[in-house]
Design an enzyme around this catalytic site. Sequence first.
Site, PDB file in Angstrom:
ATOM      1  N   TYR A   1       0.842  -1.188   0.000  1.00 36.00           N
ATOM      2  CA  TYR A   1       0.000   0.000   0.000  1.00 36.00           C
ATOM      3  C   TYR A   1       0.883   1.245   0.000  1.00 36.00           C
ATOM      4  O   TYR A   1       1.652   1.491   0.934  1.00 36.00           O
ATOM      5  CB  TYR A   1      -0.922   0.020   1.219  1.00 36.00           C
ATOM      6  CG  TYR A   1      -1.995  -1.056   1.212  1.00 36.00           C
ATOM      7  CD1 TYR A   1      -2.295  -1.780   0.060  1.00 36.00           C
ATOM      8  CD2 TYR A   1      -2.713  -1.356   2.366  1.00 36.00           C
ATOM      9  CE1 TYR A   1      -3.277  -2.764   0.065  1.00 36.00           C
ATOM     10  CE2 TYR A   1      -3.704  -2.338   2.376  1.00 36.00           C
ATOM     11  CZ  TYR A   1      -3.971  -3.037   1.223  1.00 36.00           C
ATOM     12  OH  TYR A   1      -4.936  -4.014   1.221  1.00 36.00           O
TER      13      TYR A   1
ATOM     14  N   GLY B   1     -17.815  -4.786  -9.190  1.00 35.29           N
ATOM     15  CA  GLY B   1     -16.741  -5.151 -10.094  1.00 35.29           C
ATOM     16  C   GLY B   1     -15.418  -5.171  -9.354  1.00 35.29           C
ATOM     17  O   GLY B   1     -15.363  -5.371  -8.135  1.00 35.29           O
ATOM     18  N   PHE B   2     -14.342  -4.978 -10.081  1.00 36.17           N
ATOM     19  CA  PHE B   2     -13.011  -4.944  -9.475  1.00 36.17           C
ATOM     20  C   PHE B   2     -12.556  -3.490  -9.426  1.00 36.17           C
ATOM     21  O   PHE B   2     -11.957  -2.974 -10.349  1.00 36.17           O
ATOM     22  CB  PHE B   2     -12.029  -5.804 -10.271  1.00 36.17           C
ATOM     23  CG  PHE B   2     -10.689  -5.975  -9.600  1.00 36.17           C
ATOM     24  CD1 PHE B   2     -10.565  -6.758  -8.464  1.00 36.17           C
ATOM     25  CD2 PHE B   2      -9.564  -5.348 -10.104  1.00 36.17           C
ATOM     26  CE1 PHE B   2      -9.329  -6.907  -7.839  1.00 36.17           C
ATOM     27  CE2 PHE B   2      -8.327  -5.496  -9.487  1.00 36.17           C
ATOM     28  CZ  PHE B   2      -8.213  -6.287  -8.359  1.00 36.17           C
TER      29      PHE B   2
ATOM     30  N   PRO C   1     -16.105  -3.499   0.554  1.00 37.53           N
ATOM     31  CA  PRO C   1     -17.513  -3.789   0.841  1.00 37.53           C
ATOM     32  C   PRO C   1     -18.505  -2.855   0.166  1.00 37.53           C
ATOM     33  O   PRO C   1     -19.712  -3.105   0.215  1.00 37.53           O
ATOM     34  CB  PRO C   1     -17.590  -3.651   2.365  1.00 37.53           C
ATOM     35  CG  PRO C   1     -16.474  -2.720   2.725  1.00 37.53           C
ATOM     36  CD  PRO C   1     -15.382  -3.035   1.755  1.00 37.53           C
TER      37      PRO C   1
END
Length: 305
Positions: free
Chosen positions: A52, A220-221, A216
């Site tokens: 990240y 889709g992605f 959540p």
Amino acid sequence: MRTIKLGTSNLEVPVIAVGCMRINSLDKQEAERFVQTSLELGANFFDHADIYGGGNCESIFADAVHMNDDVREKMILQSKCGIRKGMFDFSKEHILQSVDGILQRLRTDYLDVLLLHRPDTLVEPEEVAEAFDQLERTGKVRHFGVSNQNPMQIQLLQKYVKQPIVANQLQLSITNATMISQGFNVNMENAAAVNRDGSILDFCRLNDITIQPWSPFQYGFFEGVFLDNEKFPELNAKINEIAEKYNVSNTTIAIAWLLRHPANMQPVTGTMNLGRIADCAKASEITLTREEWYAIFLAAGNILP
């Protein structure tokens, strides 16, 4: 905030995990307010990953909380490793190096939970077992889990790894609910949902592995959020109707829908908005009825046989 046991461990965790993937979008004061607000809400479980922000998110978090021993004991820290540029890597060497980097950036001596991030088809589970044993023995990691893994992948690890797999972080939302919908279509011709994950939902329930739904609110992605999205008029109308009944936001209802499932899930939020993190936390106080849960499921376009 309501708590649950993480997997088979004795670790009590809040039912909401605070995802820190986007904390690098905040300035220093905003990051401090975000973490402090989360702690005040009882959401003291923070989810990280070594990728990240190229690792920078963990450093920003440590600065935001002014990390020291007293602060550290007030929170639960989880991070993930195993993704490298152009590949996945569950080698012993990479796992150990990754954890050392994570601990350095978070300015702590230990992680409460370490997850293997994405399945590595070249995994040698004996090496993972050696890495986990060393991390446990040295006190660097207290609990272990996985992310985005199916039952066979977990069972392969568990053949060699002696530590319990306490969590599996999986993509799940009202609009990305194939792990739920496929369970309605057993032995059905032209089933509305294809079994792509080996019944991971039931597997985790049977083995007391806590599912941590990521994204959540996404459809889709990472295509966008479904809340207040004109692509999902029926779903938003139903969510808003139920939100009005409980006098909460649509964000709260979207999280409450996940928490209503008896699998005792721990959704991972991704928002950096103070109001939305408060709305997410409020979901722990609400239990949707069976009728409400199914109404939302159907409004998302899911089909019952």
